[in-house]
Design a protein around this motif. Structure first.
Motif, short mmCIF file in Angstrom:
data_model
loop_
_atom_site.label_atom_id
_atom_site.label_comp_id
_atom_site.label_asym_id
_atom_site.label_seq_id
_atom_site.Cartn_x
_atom_site.Cartn_y
_atom_site.Cartn_z
N ILE A 78 0.92 -1.23 0.02
CA ILE A 78 -0.01 0.02 -0.11
C ILE A 78 0.80 1.13 0.07
O ILE A 78 1.77 1.42 0.99
CB ILE A 78 -0.81 -0.02 1.36
N GLY A 79 0.53 2.29 -0.90
CA GLY A 79 1.22 3.50 -0.94
C GLY A 79 0.24 4.58 -0.66
O GLY A 79 -0.88 4.35 -0.93
N PHE A 80 0.49 5.34 0.42
CA PHE A 80 -0.49 6.32 0.74
C PHE A 80 -0.01 7.97 0.61
O PHE A 80 1.07 8.03 1.37
CB PHE A 80 -0.94 6.14 2.21
N VAL A 81 -0.54 8.53 -0.14
CA VAL A 81 -0.12 9.88 -0.39
C VAL A 81 -1.25 10.83 0.32
O VAL A 81 -2.37 10.97 0.06
CB VAL A 81 -0.12 10.39 -1.75
N MET A 82 -0.86 11.35 1.34
CA MET A 82 -1.91 12.15 2.30
C MET A 82 -2.00 13.49 1.90
O MET A 82 -1.26 13.96 1.07
CB MET A 82 -1.23 12.28 3.79
N GLN A 83 -3.03 14.26 2.40
CA GLN A 83 -3.30 15.60 1.92
C GLN A 83 -2.17 16.55 2.29
O GLN A 83 -1.81 17.47 1.60
CB GLN A 83 -4.24 16.37 2.75
N ASN A 85 1.84 17.58 3.28
CA ASN A 85 3.33 17.26 3.23
C ASN A 85 3.92 16.89 4.44
O ASN A 85 4.16 17.51 5.39
CB ASN A 85 3.96 18.37 2.58
N ASN A 86 3.90 15.64 4.40
CA ASN A 86 4.62 14.68 5.81
C ASN A 86 5.95 14.51 5.50
O ASN A 86 6.54 13.28 6.47
CB ASN A 86 3.68 13.66 6.09
N MET A 87 6.84 14.90 4.70
CA MET A 87 7.94 14.45 4.16
C MET A 87 9.13 15.20 5.30
O MET A 87 8.65 16.35 5.67
CB MET A 87 8.62 14.60 2.91
N ALA A 138 6.06 19.42 -4.22
CA ALA A 138 6.14 18.44 -3.13
C ALA A 138 5.06 17.30 -3.31
O ALA A 138 5.16 16.31 -3.01
CB ALA A 138 5.36 19.39 -1.83
N ARG A 139 3.77 17.59 -4.08
CA ARG A 139 3.06 16.63 -4.21
C ARG A 139 3.40 15.43 -5.26
O ARG A 139 3.38 14.31 -5.13
CB ARG A 139 1.49 17.22 -4.86
N ALA A 146 5.76 7.34 -2.37
CA ALA A 146 4.91 6.29 -2.28
C ALA A 146 4.96 5.19 -3.30
O ALA A 146 4.54 3.89 -2.81
CB ALA A 146 3.27 6.98 -2.30
N LEU A 147 5.42 5.42 -4.56
CA LEU A 147 5.65 4.44 -5.56
C LEU A 147 6.82 3.49 -5.60
O LEU A 147 6.94 2.42 -6.12
CB LEU A 147 5.33 4.75 -6.89
N LEU A 148 7.74 4.09 -4.68
CA LEU A 148 8.94 3.56 -4.59
C LEU A 148 9.04 1.89 -4.20
O LEU A 148 9.69 1.24 -4.77
CB LEU A 148 9.99 4.06 -3.22
#
Ligand SMILES: Nc1ncnc2c1ncn2[C@@H]1O[C@H](COP(=O)(O)OP(=O)(O)OP(=O)(O)O)[C@@H](O)[C@H]1O
Length: 246
Positions: A78-83, A85-87, A138-139, A146-148
Protein backbone atom coordinates in the motif's frame (compact mmCIF):
# COMPACT_ATOMS: atom_id res chain seq x y z
CA UNK A 1 -8.30 -9.66 -9.50
CA UNK A 2 -9.36 -7.80 -6.35
CA UNK A 3 -6.58 -5.67 -4.90
CA UNK A 4 -8.66 -4.40 -1.99
CA UNK A 5 -11.87 -5.58 -0.43
CA UNK A 6 -13.72 -3.93 2.43
CA UNK A 7 -16.38 -5.92 4.19
CA UNK A 8 -18.74 -4.14 6.63
CA UNK A 9 -16.03 -1.77 7.88
CA UNK A 10 -17.17 0.48 10.72
CA UNK A 11 -15.38 3.02 12.88
CA UNK A 12 -16.52 4.56 16.13
CA UNK A 13 -14.57 7.43 17.69
CA UNK A 14 -15.67 8.63 21.12
CA UNK A 15 -19.09 6.96 20.80
CA UNK A 16 -19.64 8.59 17.40
CA UNK A 17 -20.19 6.42 14.31
CA UNK A 18 -17.72 7.83 11.80
CA UNK A 19 -18.02 4.94 9.31
CA UNK A 20 -20.97 2.58 9.05
CA UNK A 21 -20.70 -0.87 7.42
CA UNK A 22 -18.66 0.11 4.37
CA UNK A 23 -18.25 -2.65 1.77
CA UNK A 24 -16.69 -2.35 -1.67
CA UNK A 25 -13.78 -3.68 -3.68
CA UNK A 26 -11.08 -2.18 -5.89
CA UNK A 27 -9.82 -4.28 -8.78
CA UNK A 28 -6.48 -4.48 -10.52
CA UNK A 29 -6.03 -1.44 -12.80
CA UNK A 30 -9.08 0.31 -11.43
CA UNK A 31 -9.35 3.88 -10.17
CA UNK A 32 -12.06 4.38 -7.59
CA UNK A 33 -13.07 7.92 -6.72
CA UNK A 34 -14.21 8.55 -3.17
CA UNK A 35 -16.55 11.54 -3.01
CA UNK A 36 -18.31 13.00 -0.04
CA UNK A 37 -18.95 16.34 1.66
CA UNK A 38 -16.59 17.59 4.38
CA UNK A 39 -16.69 15.30 7.38
CA UNK A 40 -18.23 12.35 5.47
CA UNK A 41 -15.40 10.04 6.58
CA UNK A 42 -13.19 9.87 3.46
CA UNK A 43 -9.88 10.50 5.24
CA UNK A 44 -10.83 8.14 8.08
CA UNK A 45 -11.55 5.41 5.54
CA UNK A 46 -8.22 6.01 3.77
CA UNK A 47 -6.42 5.81 7.10
CA UNK A 48 -8.09 2.51 7.90
CA UNK A 49 -7.23 1.05 4.49
CA UNK A 50 -3.62 2.22 4.86
CA UNK A 51 -3.34 0.57 8.29
CA UNK A 52 -2.72 3.87 10.13
CA UNK A 53 -6.02 3.44 11.97
CA UNK A 54 -7.80 0.27 13.07
CA UNK A 55 -11.44 -0.33 12.15
CA UNK A 56 -13.85 -0.88 15.06
CA UNK A 57 -15.26 -3.84 13.13
CA UNK A 58 -15.26 -5.36 9.67
CA UNK A 59 -12.59 -6.75 7.37
CA UNK A 60 -10.00 -5.03 5.20
CA UNK A 61 -8.27 -7.39 2.76
CA UNK A 62 -5.36 -6.58 0.48
CA UNK A 63 -4.88 -9.21 -2.23
CA UNK A 64 -6.96 -11.53 -0.06
CA UNK A 65 -4.82 -11.06 3.08
CA UNK A 66 -6.39 -9.69 6.26
CA UNK A 67 -4.73 -6.26 6.48
CA UNK A 68 -5.39 -5.80 10.20
CA UNK A 69 -4.11 -9.20 11.33
CA UNK A 70 -1.15 -9.31 8.93
CA UNK A 71 -0.18 -5.62 8.88
CA UNK A 72 3.53 -6.25 8.24
CA UNK A 73 2.81 -8.55 5.32
CA UNK A 74 0.65 -6.03 3.48
CA UNK A 75 2.53 -2.85 4.48
CA UNK A 76 4.60 -2.65 1.29
CA UNK A 77 1.57 -3.37 -0.88
CA UNK A 78 0.00 0.00 0.00
CA UNK A 79 1.22 3.48 -0.91
CA UNK A 80 -0.50 6.39 0.84
CA UNK A 81 -0.19 10.00 -0.28
CA UNK A 82 -1.75 12.17 2.40
CA UNK A 83 -3.21 15.64 1.95
CA UNK A 84 -0.45 17.31 3.93
CA UNK A 85 3.23 17.24 3.14
CA UNK A 86 4.54 14.77 5.71
CA UNK A 87 8.10 14.47 4.39
CA UNK A 88 11.09 15.45 6.54
CA UNK A 89 11.29 19.22 6.01
CA UNK A 90 15.06 19.58 6.23
CA UNK A 91 15.79 16.70 3.84
CA UNK A 92 16.38 17.29 0.15
CA UNK A 93 14.02 15.56 -2.28
CA UNK A 94 16.64 12.92 -3.01
CA UNK A 95 17.38 12.34 0.68
CA UNK A 96 13.67 12.05 1.47
CA UNK A 97 13.20 9.43 -1.24
CA UNK A 98 16.31 7.50 -0.23
CA UNK A 99 15.41 7.38 3.44
CA UNK A 100 11.95 6.08 2.56
CA UNK A 101 13.40 3.48 0.15
CA UNK A 102 15.68 2.22 2.93
CA UNK A 103 12.88 2.19 5.49
CA UNK A 104 10.77 0.07 3.14
CA UNK A 105 13.75 -2.11 2.22
CA UNK A 106 13.43 -1.30 -1.48
CA UNK A 107 15.92 -3.37 -3.52
CA UNK A 108 18.67 -1.31 -5.18
CA UNK A 109 17.37 1.76 -3.37
CA UNK A 110 19.67 4.30 -5.09
CA UNK A 111 18.76 3.06 -8.56
CA UNK A 112 15.04 3.04 -7.69
CA UNK A 113 15.28 6.66 -6.44
CA UNK A 114 17.12 7.78 -9.60
CA UNK A 115 14.44 6.18 -11.75
CA UNK A 116 11.70 7.94 -9.80
CA UNK A 117 13.49 11.33 -10.03
CA UNK A 118 13.65 10.90 -13.81
CA UNK A 119 10.07 9.69 -14.15
CA UNK A 120 8.58 12.63 -12.24
CA UNK A 121 10.86 15.26 -13.85
CA UNK A 122 12.47 16.09 -10.48
CA UNK A 123 16.11 16.19 -11.68
CA UNK A 124 16.42 20.01 -11.54
CA UNK A 125 15.21 20.22 -7.97
CA UNK A 126 16.38 16.89 -6.56
CA UNK A 127 18.73 18.72 -4.16
CA UNK A 128 16.19 21.27 -2.99
CA UNK A 129 14.98 21.02 0.60
CA UNK A 130 11.45 19.75 1.11
CA UNK A 131 10.40 22.96 2.89
CA UNK A 132 11.49 25.01 -0.16
CA UNK A 133 9.32 23.12 -2.67
CA UNK A 134 6.23 24.53 -4.36
CA UNK A 135 2.94 22.74 -3.70
CA UNK A 136 3.14 20.94 -7.06
CA UNK A 137 6.74 19.80 -6.54
CA UNK A 138 5.91 18.52 -3.06
CA UNK A 139 2.91 16.57 -4.34
CA UNK A 140 4.98 14.97 -7.11
CA UNK A 141 7.71 14.05 -4.63
CA UNK A 142 5.14 12.49 -2.29
CA UNK A 143 3.61 10.40 -5.08
CA UNK A 144 7.08 9.33 -6.24
CA UNK A 145 7.96 8.35 -2.67
CA UNK A 146 4.79 6.28 -2.30
CA UNK A 147 5.61 4.39 -5.51
CA UNK A 148 9.15 3.41 -4.48
CA UNK A 149 8.07 0.21 -2.77
CA UNK A 150 6.03 -0.72 -5.89
CA UNK A 151 2.66 -0.86 -4.12
CA UNK A 152 -0.33 -2.71 -5.59
CA UNK A 153 -2.75 -0.22 -4.06
CA UNK A 154 -2.21 3.54 -4.12
CA UNK A 155 -4.26 5.85 -1.90
CA UNK A 156 -4.33 9.50 -2.96
CA UNK A 157 -6.05 11.91 -0.56
CA UNK A 158 -7.03 14.96 -2.64
CA UNK A 159 -4.00 14.68 -4.97
CA UNK A 160 -4.58 17.85 -6.97
CA UNK A 161 -5.98 20.26 -4.41
CA UNK A 162 -4.39 23.71 -4.72
CA UNK A 163 -2.29 22.84 -7.79
CA UNK A 164 -1.83 24.80 -11.04
CA UNK A 165 -3.76 23.30 -13.97
CA UNK A 166 -0.55 22.14 -15.71
CA UNK A 167 0.76 20.33 -12.62
CA UNK A 168 -2.67 18.82 -12.10
CA UNK A 169 -2.59 17.49 -15.68
CA UNK A 170 0.91 16.02 -15.10
CA UNK A 171 -0.35 14.22 -12.03
CA UNK A 172 -3.46 12.95 -13.82
CA UNK A 173 -1.28 11.54 -16.62
CA UNK A 174 0.91 9.76 -14.06
CA UNK A 175 -2.17 8.30 -12.37
CA UNK A 176 -3.46 7.05 -15.72
CA UNK A 177 -0.11 5.36 -16.39
CA UNK A 178 -0.34 3.60 -13.04
CA UNK A 179 -3.76 2.24 -13.94
CA UNK A 180 -2.21 0.73 -17.09
CA UNK A 181 0.36 -1.01 -14.88
CA UNK A 182 -2.46 -2.75 -13.01
CA UNK A 183 -2.22 -0.79 -9.76
CA UNK A 184 -5.51 -0.29 -7.89
CA UNK A 185 -6.03 3.36 -6.94
CA UNK A 186 -8.37 5.20 -4.61
CA UNK A 187 -8.63 8.98 -4.94
CA UNK A 188 -10.57 11.25 -2.64
CA UNK A 189 -11.55 14.46 -4.35
CA UNK A 190 -13.95 17.38 -4.27
CA UNK A 191 -13.35 18.04 -7.99
CA UNK A 192 -16.06 16.49 -10.14
CA UNK A 193 -13.95 17.03 -13.26
CA UNK A 194 -11.17 14.98 -11.71
CA UNK A 195 -13.57 12.20 -10.69
CA UNK A 196 -15.14 12.05 -14.13
CA UNK A 197 -11.89 12.15 -16.08
CA UNK A 198 -9.94 9.64 -13.98
CA UNK A 199 -12.24 7.31 -12.12
CA UNK A 200 -13.62 4.02 -13.41
CA UNK A 201 -16.13 3.94 -10.56
CA UNK A 202 -17.24 6.43 -7.97
CA UNK A 203 -18.15 5.78 -4.35
CA UNK A 204 -20.26 8.39 -2.56
CA UNK A 205 -20.01 8.72 1.21
CA UNK A 206 -22.41 10.69 3.37
CA UNK A 207 -22.15 10.86 7.16
CA UNK A 208 -20.09 7.66 7.18
CA UNK A 209 -22.49 5.69 4.99
CA UNK A 210 -21.82 4.44 1.48
CA UNK A 211 -24.65 5.87 -0.61
CA UNK A 212 -23.57 4.37 -3.94
CA UNK A 213 -20.64 2.85 -5.80
CA UNK A 214 -20.86 2.61 -9.57
CA UNK A 215 -19.63 4.11 -12.84
CA UNK A 216 -20.42 7.79 -13.45
CA UNK A 217 -22.68 6.75 -16.34
CA UNK A 218 -24.69 4.35 -14.15
CA UNK A 219 -24.93 6.86 -11.30
CA UNK A 220 -26.38 9.39 -13.74
CA UNK A 221 -28.97 6.82 -14.91
CA UNK A 222 -29.90 5.94 -11.34
CA UNK A 223 -30.45 9.56 -10.35
CA UNK A 224 -32.16 10.80 -13.54
CA UNK A 225 -35.85 11.53 -13.04
CA UNK A 226 -36.54 10.29 -16.57
CA UNK A 227 -34.63 9.19 -19.68
CA UNK A 228 -34.39 12.70 -21.08
CA UNK A 229 -32.70 14.22 -18.03
CA UNK A 230 -29.04 14.83 -18.80
CA UNK A 231 -27.31 15.14 -15.44
CA UNK A 232 -23.83 16.39 -14.61
CA UNK A 233 -21.85 14.38 -12.07
CA UNK A 234 -22.05 17.33 -9.72
CA UNK A 235 -25.85 17.25 -9.81
CA UNK A 236 -25.83 13.46 -9.28
CA UNK A 237 -23.52 13.88 -6.31
CA UNK A 238 -25.70 16.60 -4.77
CA UNK A 239 -28.79 14.41 -5.17
CA UNK A 240 -27.09 11.45 -3.47
CA UNK A 241 -26.10 13.57 -0.49
CA UNK A 242 -29.48 15.31 -0.39
CA UNK A 243 -28.15 18.78 -1.12
CA UNK A 244 -29.54 19.52 -4.55
CA UNK A 245 -30.45 23.16 -4.96
CA UNK A 246 -33.89 23.55 -6.50
N1 LIG B 1 -9.57 11.61 15.86
C1 LIG B 1 -10.84 12.01 15.78
N2 LIG B 1 -11.55 12.29 16.90
C2 LIG B 1 -12.84 12.68 16.83
N3 LIG B 1 -13.51 12.83 15.68
C3 LIG B 1 -12.85 12.57 14.54
C4 LIG B 1 -11.48 12.15 14.52
N4 LIG B 1 -11.11 11.95 13.23
C5 LIG B 1 -12.19 12.26 12.48
N5 LIG B 1 -13.23 12.63 13.26
C6 LIG B 1 -14.57 13.02 12.79
O1 LIG B 1 -14.95 12.06 11.83
C7 LIG B 1 -15.73 12.65 10.80
C8 LIG B 1 -15.11 12.30 9.46
O2 LIG B 1 -13.89 12.99 9.30
P1 LIG B 1 -12.96 12.80 8.01
O3 LIG B 1 -11.78 13.70 8.16
O4 LIG B 1 -12.71 11.36 7.78
O5 LIG B 1 -13.93 13.36 6.86
P2 LIG B 1 -13.58 13.75 5.36
O6 LIG B 1 -14.68 13.19 4.53
O7 LIG B 1 -12.20 13.31 5.02
O8 LIG B 1 -13.67 15.34 5.38
P3 LIG B 1 -12.89 16.45 4.48
O9 LIG B 1 -13.51 16.40 3.11
O10 LIG B 1 -13.19 17.72 5.20
O11 LIG B 1 -11.42 16.10 4.48
C9 LIG B 1 -15.77 14.14 11.10
O12 LIG B 1 -17.00 14.42 11.75
C10 LIG B 1 -14.61 14.34 12.05
O13 LIG B 1 -14.87 15.41 12.93
Amino acid sequence: MQILSLNEVSKKIQQKDILKNISFAVNEGEILGLLGPNGAGKTTLMQIISGLMLPSSGKVRILGTDAVQYRQKVKNLIGFVMQDNNMEREFTVKEALLSYAKLYKVKEAKFAVEKMIERFGMRKWQNRRIDRLSGGMARKAMIARALLAEPKLLLLDEPSVGLDPDVRLDIWREIEKLRCQGIGIIITTHYMEEAERLCDRIAILKEGKLMAVDTAVNLKHIMAKDNSEDLTLEKVFLRFIGREAF
